[in-house]
Design a protein around this motif. Structure first.
Motif, short mmCIF file in Angstrom:
data_model
loop_
_atom_site.label_atom_id
_atom_site.label_comp_id
_atom_site.label_asym_id
_atom_site.label_seq_id
_atom_site.Cartn_x
_atom_site.Cartn_y
_atom_site.Cartn_z
N UNK A 270 -26.65 13.97 -0.20
CA UNK A 270 -26.74 14.27 -1.52
C UNK A 270 -25.54 15.19 -1.97
N UNK A 271 -25.21 14.95 -3.11
CA UNK A 271 -24.04 15.40 -3.86
C UNK A 271 -22.71 15.17 -3.27
N UNK A 272 -22.51 14.08 -2.65
CA UNK A 272 -21.32 13.64 -1.92
C UNK A 272 -21.15 12.19 -2.49
N UNK A 273 -19.83 11.81 -2.53
CA UNK A 273 -19.62 10.22 -2.79
C UNK A 273 -19.19 9.41 -1.65
N UNK A 274 -19.30 10.20 -0.40
CA UNK A 274 -18.93 9.25 1.01
C UNK A 274 -19.95 8.51 1.34
N UNK A 275 -19.66 7.20 1.22
CA UNK A 275 -20.47 6.10 1.64
C UNK A 275 -20.64 6.02 3.34
N UNK A 276 -22.05 6.10 3.60
CA UNK A 276 -22.25 6.06 5.20
C UNK A 276 -23.10 4.79 5.53
N UNK A 277 -23.29 4.35 6.67
CA UNK A 277 -24.17 3.41 7.18
C UNK A 277 -25.02 3.84 8.11
N UNK A 278 -26.56 3.74 7.97
CA UNK A 278 -27.37 3.91 8.94
C UNK A 278 -27.15 3.27 10.20
N UNK B 255 -16.01 5.73 7.74
CA UNK B 255 -14.48 5.69 7.90
C UNK B 255 -13.98 6.67 7.16
N UNK B 256 -13.14 7.87 8.04
CA UNK B 256 -12.97 8.88 7.22
C UNK B 256 -11.58 8.70 6.59
N UNK B 257 -10.80 9.92 5.97
CA UNK B 257 -9.64 9.77 5.35
C UNK B 257 -8.47 9.30 6.29
N UNK B 258 -8.79 9.44 7.57
CA UNK B 258 -7.56 9.14 8.57
C UNK B 258 -7.80 7.86 9.21
N UNK B 259 -8.54 7.04 8.35
CA UNK B 259 -9.17 5.69 8.79
C UNK B 259 -9.68 5.73 10.19
N UNK B 260 -10.33 6.94 10.74
CA UNK B 260 -11.09 6.86 11.90
C UNK B 260 -12.54 6.65 11.62
N UNK B 261 -13.08 5.98 12.78
CA UNK B 261 -14.48 5.68 12.43
C UNK B 261 -15.34 6.99 12.96
N UNK B 262 -16.23 7.50 12.32
CA UNK B 262 -17.03 8.77 12.57
C UNK B 262 -18.44 8.28 12.62
N UNK B 263 -19.30 9.07 13.64
CA UNK B 263 -20.61 8.64 13.83
C UNK B 263 -21.15 10.03 13.86
N UNK B 264 -22.33 10.20 13.07
CA UNK B 264 -22.85 11.83 13.26
C UNK B 264 -24.12 11.70 12.57
N UNK B 265 -25.12 12.76 13.45
CA UNK B 265 -26.48 12.63 12.89
C UNK B 265 -26.69 13.56 11.48
N UNK B 266 -27.58 13.21 10.79
CA UNK B 266 -27.93 13.91 9.66
C UNK B 266 -29.60 13.81 9.36
#
Length: 78
Positions: A15-23, A57-68
């Motif tokens: 919420x409040x972000x523009x970063x797209x993520x996939x479940x 995928x972050x700004x360094x083109x690295x794939x990131x996986x994190x819990x929210x």
């Protein structure tokens, strides 16, 4: 009963972000319940703990996986 807000491969954003993520998956934890009056007493099972793992995928083109926490996320209609 567990009713998921999102399903695997849904597109979300914090919420409040523009970063797209996939479940990716729902996070569970082992829960131990002590059963009164039964020999052997303990019942161990897995239970959803309110978090989902998201990948992007972050700004360094690295794939990131994190819990929210599921409550921090909103569905993105693509």
């Amino acid at each position: 009963m567990f009713v998921p807000k999102f399903i695997k491969e849904d597109w979300v954003r914090k919420k409040g972000s523009v970063q797209l993520m996939q479940i990716e998956e729902y996070q569970t934890e082992e829960v131990v319940e002590v059963l009164a009056g039964k020999k052997g007493g303990d019942y161990v099972h897995r239970q959803y703990n309110g978090k989902v793992w998201c990948t992007w995928v972050n700004e360094n083109t690295a794939t990131v996986t994190q819990p929210f926490k599921e409550t921090e996320l909103e569905l993105v209609i693509r």
